[in-house]
Design a protein around this motif. Structure first.
Motif, PDB file in Angstrom:
ATOM      1  N   UNK A  22       0.840  -1.201   0.000  1.00 26.15           N
ATOM      2  CA  UNK A  22       0.000   0.000   0.000  1.00 26.15           C
ATOM      3  C   UNK A  22       0.877   1.253   0.000  1.00 26.15           C
ATOM      4  N   UNK A  23       0.666   2.146  -0.964  1.00 26.72           N
ATOM      5  CA  UNK A  23       1.519   3.339  -1.082  1.00 26.72           C
ATOM      6  C   UNK A  23       0.931   4.554  -0.382  1.00 26.72           C
ATOM      7  N   UNK A  24      -0.214   4.396   0.276  1.00 19.88           N
ATOM      8  CA  UNK A  24      -0.830   5.517   0.975  1.00 19.88           C
ATOM      9  C   UNK A  24      -0.407   5.639   2.419  1.00 19.88           C
ATOM     10  N   UNK A  25       0.591   4.850   2.836  1.00 22.86           N
ATOM     11  CA  UNK A  25       1.069   4.868   4.219  1.00 22.86           C
ATOM     12  C   UNK A  25       2.537   4.435   4.221  1.00 22.86           C
ATOM     13  N   UNK A  70       8.701   6.931  -0.070  1.00 26.50           N
ATOM     14  CA  UNK A  70       9.568   6.497  -1.173  1.00 26.50           C
ATOM     15  C   UNK A  70       9.018   6.958  -2.513  1.00 26.50           C
ATOM     16  N   UNK A  71       7.750   6.681  -2.770  1.00 19.12           N
ATOM     17  CA  UNK A  71       7.154   7.106  -4.036  1.00 19.12           C
ATOM     18  C   UNK A  71       6.958   8.616  -4.083  1.00 19.12           C
ATOM     19  N   UNK A  72       6.731   9.212  -2.922  1.00 21.05           N
ATOM     20  CA  UNK A  72       6.557  10.657  -2.884  1.00 21.05           C
ATOM     21  C   UNK A  72       7.796  11.425  -3.270  1.00 21.05           C
ATOM     22  N   UNK A  77      14.502  10.578 -13.999  1.00 18.25           N
ATOM     23  CA  UNK A  77      13.258   9.832 -14.014  1.00 18.25           C
ATOM     24  C   UNK A  77      13.488   8.504 -13.305  1.00 18.25           C
ATOM     25  N   UNK A  78      12.909   8.367 -12.124  1.00 18.43           N
ATOM     26  CA  UNK A  78      13.078   7.146 -11.339  1.00 18.43           C
ATOM     27  C   UNK A  78      11.779   6.355 -11.363  1.00 18.43           C
ATOM     28  N   UNK A  79      11.849   5.117 -11.805  1.00 18.81           N
ATOM     29  CA  UNK A  79      10.683   4.241 -11.899  1.00 18.81           C
ATOM     30  C   UNK A  79      10.895   3.044 -10.981  1.00 18.81           C
ATOM     31  N   UNK A  80       9.900   2.781 -10.127  1.00 17.99           N
ATOM     32  CA  UNK A  80      10.010   1.715  -9.130  1.00 17.99           C
ATOM     33  C   UNK A  80       8.844   0.758  -9.265  1.00 17.99           C
TER      34      UNK A  80
END
Length: 491
Positions: free
Chosen positions: A210-213, A219-221, A232-235
């Motif tokens: 879950x990327x909302x917590x 990390x994604x933010x 450009x970083x892609x994960x």
């Protein structure tokens, strides 16, 4: 100046190598959670406004004055392997469309990144290889991938850019397609992007992605800030049910300078290593889930049946959580979606407000799973065509087939539930409200979903728990009988 000509196509499948049924051509041709197979101009017309990568790319490309040549788009509900016939047929249609399109300046593909076929461990690499061989080394080839992609070195080498979703639930699918267009414009202007590819040395179960917590929210933010610095970083976080040598998280970094790409890749890998102990693998036992469901809340408790998620190849008919709640005498429970064509047909045969005895779930042949026999009352019936209302699939239509809302009576328990003829992940409130069921009227809501449900159900939930109930999408990775995953990937 002549407008750049770009061919666009999509071929999506998330493969659960431990699933029950395979994805044949018919599964790609039919509508389910996604539209039916689309050809030519229908690719643009019938995805317009939807939260789909190809819709976001097409809208941005047209707005930028590109000459867009739509070929084909299709997806099948996650399942076991894609059949060789389906893969070869769809690949042939895409390649024929590109060849017949005439001179092209670029190609964009809307892919998943975790496709396994009967004969290929890395379906996307094979498709990329064939497209690259057709268009040559100098035509920019970009693709969007799911956050759960299992990325191989071959995929990175063949594509000039891989854009990956940054949210789970996937709220940014169209946005990712639009980002691919921005990068493609740079490539067409002559920019050279240096690539660095790194694989993370451990696996992450999907219910923990879950990327909302924390830990993945920050990390994604951070990726938008890197983009402002020209990197450009892609994960991807990987899809753990695809038994494939490259299963697992990875990073692909693109930058004008090779040194910049390397430095960012090193930093991201360091962050991943620090995060390993912060990943929450926990799931409630069935016994604890029943206890939680008995507590009275001002807002609904949401129990996620994470291991029977049809959106990850689950059968959507296991009965572990249902049986536990029934034995516990639970009331005020809403549950969905059960894939049970037989029960749905019987409900349609007897009609609304009727009562009948029948069996629910446990019909897919999984070991240890058997149907629950009970009395049912038909609350509502539908042809299963339901417009999504939530942010993730907004603009789209769920095709659930003949469906029914039922009240189940057994022991002293009562459970309201929705049964469908076509497998669909329970991720949108409309999949209940379509039948006149208001989720806010219930003490407990049980969804057969892993994380996608959070976008719609999170705002109304008092608490959310993942539950360890039986299913073919195992979230306890130590129980998965991997044969192909690299030995150095920690579980």
């Amino acid at each position: 100046m002549t407008a750049p000509r770009v061919a666009i196509a999509g071929f999506q499948h998330e493969t659960n190598c431990f699933g029950v049924t395979k994805a044949g051509l018919a599964e790609f041709e039919m509508a389910d959670s996604w539209p039916a197979m689309l050809h030519g101009c229908r690719v643009i017309e019938e995805t317009r406004g939807m939260n789909l990568p190809i819709a976001g790319f097409a809208a941005s490309a047209l707005a930028a004055g590109f000459d867009v040549v739509p070929i084909l788009w299709c997806a099948a509900e996650p399942s076991a392997e894609v059949t060789d016939d389906a893969f070869e047929t769809i690949c042939s249609m895409i390649l024929a469309g590109i060849e017949q399109a005439g001179p092209l300046d670029a190609v964009y593909l809307d892919l998943h990144g975790a496709m396994v076929t009967e004969s290929l461990a890395d379906g996307e690499s094979e498709l990329l290889q064939r497209v690259r061989a057709l268009v040559g080394p100098d035509v920019p080839l970009v693709a969007s991938l799911d956050l759960h992609a299992n990325i191989s070195r071959t995929m990175v080498d063949l594509a000039d850019y891989l854009g990956i979703f940054r949210t789970y639930p996937h709220l940014d699918m169209a946005e990712t397609g639009a980002r691919c267009l921005l990068v493609l414009q740079r490539l067409l202007e002559g920019d050279v992007l240096h690539k660095v590819f790194r694989q993370v040395p451990y696996l992450i179960p999907l219910h923990a992605q879950f990327t909302g917590a924390p830990p993945f929210e920050a990390l994604y933010g951070s990726l938008a800030g890197l983009a402002k610095q020209g990197v450009l970083a892609e994960i991807s976080l990987g899809f753990t049910a695809a038994d494939f040598p490259d299963t697992g998280p990875s990073c692909v970094i693109y930058a004008d300078k090779a040194q910049d790409a390397t430095e960012v890749a090193n930093d991201l890998m360091s962050q991943f290593l620090r995060l390993e102990t912060e990943v929450d693998h926990s799931m409630l036992s069935l016994e604890d889930a029943v206890v939680a469901a008995q507590e009275s809340c001002s807002r609904p408790l949401v129990l996620a049946d994470v291991q029977d998620n049809p959106g990850a190849g689950g059968t959507s008919d296991t009965t572990g959580l249902l049986e536990a709640l029934l034995l516990g005498g639970s009331r005020g429970v809403l549950m969905g979606l059960f894939h049970d064509p037989t029960l749905a047909a019987k409900a349609h045969a007897v009609g609304t407000s009727s009562r009948f005895h029948g069996e629910i779930g446990g019909k897919s042949g999984l070991p240890g799973q058997s149907p629950v026999r009970a009395e049912f009352e038909v609350l509502a019936l539908s042809d299963g065509s339901c417009r999504y209302s939530g942010e993730m699939y907004g603009g789209g239509i769920a095709s659930m087939g003949k469906s029914a809302a039922l009240k189940l009576y057994l022991y002293r328990a009562e459970v309201d539930l929705v049964v469908t003829t076509i497998r669909n992940q329970c991720l949108d409130l409309a999949q209940f409200t379509h039948f006149g069921l208001n989720p806010m009227d219930y003490n407990t809501i049980c969804v057969k979903s892993t994380v996608h449900f959070r976008a719609a159900f999170g705002p109304i939930a008092n608490r959310i728990f993942s539950v360890a109930s039986p299913g073919v999408f195992l979230c306890d990775l130590n129980k998965i009988p991997y044969k192909q995953v690299q030995e150095n990937r920690r579980i």
